[in-house]
Design a protein around this motif. Structure first.
Motif, PDB file in Angstrom:
ATOM      1  N   UNK A   1       0.892  -1.398  -0.070  1.00 31.69           N
ATOM      2  CA  UNK A   1       0.081  -0.029  -0.324  1.00 31.69           C
ATOM      3  C   UNK A   1       0.879   1.572  -0.459  1.00 31.69           C
ATOM      4  N   UNK A   2       0.465   2.542  -0.894  1.00 27.53           N
ATOM      5  CA  UNK A   2       1.584   3.967  -0.800  1.00 27.53           C
ATOM      6  C   UNK A   2       0.918   4.462   0.211  1.00 27.53           C
ATOM      7  N   UNK A   3      -0.448   3.904   0.362  1.00 24.53           N
ATOM      8  CA  UNK A   3      -0.818   5.163   1.319  1.00 24.53           C
ATOM      9  C   UNK A   3      -2.267   4.502   1.165  1.00 24.53           C
ATOM     10  N   UNK A   4      -2.214   5.344   2.524  1.00 25.69           N
ATOM     11  CA  UNK A   4      -4.289   4.932   3.139  1.00 25.69           C
ATOM     12  C   UNK A   4      -5.272   4.732   2.178  1.00 25.69           C
ATOM     13  N   UNK A   5      -4.887   5.363   0.771  1.00 25.06           N
ATOM     14  CA  UNK A   5      -5.824   5.736   0.036  1.00 25.06           C
ATOM     15  C   UNK A   5      -5.634   5.331  -1.210  1.00 25.06           C
ATOM     16  N   UNK A   6      -4.440   5.160  -2.128  1.00 25.15           N
ATOM     17  CA  UNK A   6      -3.797   4.355  -2.874  1.00 25.15           C
ATOM     18  C   UNK A   6      -3.095   3.279  -3.115  1.00 25.15           C
ATOM     19  N   UNK A   7      -3.159   1.963  -3.486  1.00 21.26           N
ATOM     20  CA  UNK A   7      -2.183   0.854  -3.074  1.00 21.26           C
ATOM     21  C   UNK A   7      -1.771  -0.018  -4.467  1.00 21.26           C
ATOM     22  N   UNK A   8      -1.415  -0.199  -5.229  1.00 20.74           N
ATOM     23  CA  UNK A   8      -0.256  -1.196  -5.615  1.00 20.74           C
ATOM     24  C   UNK A   8      -0.563  -2.480  -5.518  1.00 20.74           C
ATOM     25  N   UNK A   9      -1.240  -3.350  -6.096  1.00 22.51           N
ATOM     26  CA  UNK A   9      -1.003  -4.578  -5.825  1.00 22.51           C
ATOM     27  C   UNK A   9      -0.866  -5.427  -7.509  1.00 22.51           C
ATOM     28  N   UNK A  10       0.342  -6.326  -7.959  1.00 18.90           N
ATOM     29  CA  UNK A  10      -0.148  -7.214  -8.614  1.00 18.90           C
ATOM     30  C   UNK A  10      -1.347  -7.815  -9.439  1.00 18.90           C
ATOM     31  N   UNK A  11      -2.313  -8.168  -8.415  1.00 19.65           N
ATOM     32  CA  UNK A  11      -3.581  -9.119  -8.945  1.00 19.65           C
ATOM     33  C   UNK A  11      -4.831  -7.744  -8.934  1.00 19.65           C
ATOM     34  N   UNK A  12      -4.238  -6.653  -8.549  1.00 14.83           N
ATOM     35  CA  UNK A  12      -5.347  -5.737  -9.102  1.00 14.83           C
ATOM     36  C   UNK A  12      -5.241  -4.568 -10.106  1.00 14.83           C
ATOM     37  N   UNK A  13      -5.541  -4.941 -10.781  1.00 19.15           N
ATOM     38  CA  UNK A  13      -5.746  -3.697 -12.247  1.00 19.15           C
ATOM     39  C   UNK A  13      -4.208  -3.798 -12.970  1.00 19.15           C
ATOM     40  N   UNK A  14      -4.043  -4.916 -12.658  1.00 22.45           N
ATOM     41  CA  UNK A  14      -2.527  -5.473 -14.089  1.00 22.45           C
ATOM     42  C   UNK A  14      -1.283  -4.276 -12.783  1.00 22.45           C
ATOM     43  N   UNK A  15      -1.139  -4.219 -11.097  1.00 17.24           N
ATOM     44  CA  UNK A  15      -0.383  -3.544 -11.024  1.00 17.24           C
ATOM     45  C   UNK A  15      -0.051  -2.355 -10.657  1.00 17.24           C
ATOM     46  N   UNK A  56      -9.895  11.565  -4.063  1.00 19.20           N
ATOM     47  CA  UNK A  56      -9.210  11.994  -5.407  1.00 19.20           C
ATOM     48  C   UNK A  56      -8.263  13.223  -4.886  1.00 19.20           C
ATOM     49  N   UNK A  57      -8.608  13.711  -3.321  1.00 21.80           N
ATOM     50  CA  UNK A  57      -6.786  14.298  -3.377  1.00 21.80           C
ATOM     51  C   UNK A  57      -5.671  13.654  -3.407  1.00 21.80           C
ATOM     52  N   UNK A  58      -6.027  12.066  -3.104  1.00 22.86           N
ATOM     53  CA  UNK A  58      -4.418  11.347  -2.618  1.00 22.86           C
ATOM     54  C   UNK A  58      -4.731  10.825  -4.058  1.00 22.86           C
ATOM     55  N   UNK A  59      -5.386  10.961  -4.604  1.00 24.60           N
ATOM     56  CA  UNK A  59      -4.477  10.619  -5.906  1.00 24.60           C
ATOM     57  C   UNK A  59      -3.459  11.103  -6.732  1.00 24.60           C
ATOM     58  N   UNK A  60      -4.248  12.995  -6.574  1.00 22.72           N
ATOM     59  CA  UNK A  60      -3.055  14.085  -6.807  1.00 22.72           C
ATOM     60  C   UNK A  60      -2.347  14.122  -6.637  1.00 22.72           C
ATOM     61  N   UNK A  61      -1.943  13.618  -4.443  1.00 29.02           N
ATOM     62  CA  UNK A  61      -0.591  13.236  -4.227  1.00 29.02           C
ATOM     63  C   UNK A  61       0.044  12.588  -4.082  1.00 29.02           C
TER      64      UNK A  61
END
Length: 83
Positions: A1-15, A56-61
């Motif tokens: 997890x990058x922060x409490x709102x944004x994640x990167x997981x190879x099993x979700x949305x191709x990472x 949305x703020x987390x995406x921008x950040x």
């Protein structure tokens, strides 16, 4: 997890980075913002009602953080072609 709102997981949305608990990718939110959509429009029924303003703020950040830490090398020949 990058922060409490944004994640990167190879099993979700191709990472691709996405909003936690959704399959909404950060770039999709940024595309809407770049095309002039307001936060309120993005969380409407027409786009992503599962998102919050904080998401949305987390995406921008997240994008800001990536760009701040990115070293960009430009190809001089490509720059000359675009002139």
């Amino acid at each position: 997890m990058i922060n409490e709102h944004i994640i990167i997981d190879p099993d979700i949305c191709h990472g691709k980075p996405c909003v936690k608990g959704t399959r909404i990718m950060v770039f999709q939110v940024l595309d809407l913002l770049a095309n002039g959509k307001s936060f309120q429009e993005i969380i409407s029924q027409d786009y992503f009602p599962d998102l919050t303003m904080e998401d949305i703020r987390a995406c921008v950040a997240f994008a800001n953080q990536i760009l701040q830490n990115e070293e960009i090398h430009l190809d001089k020949e490509l720059l000359d072609i675009k002139k």
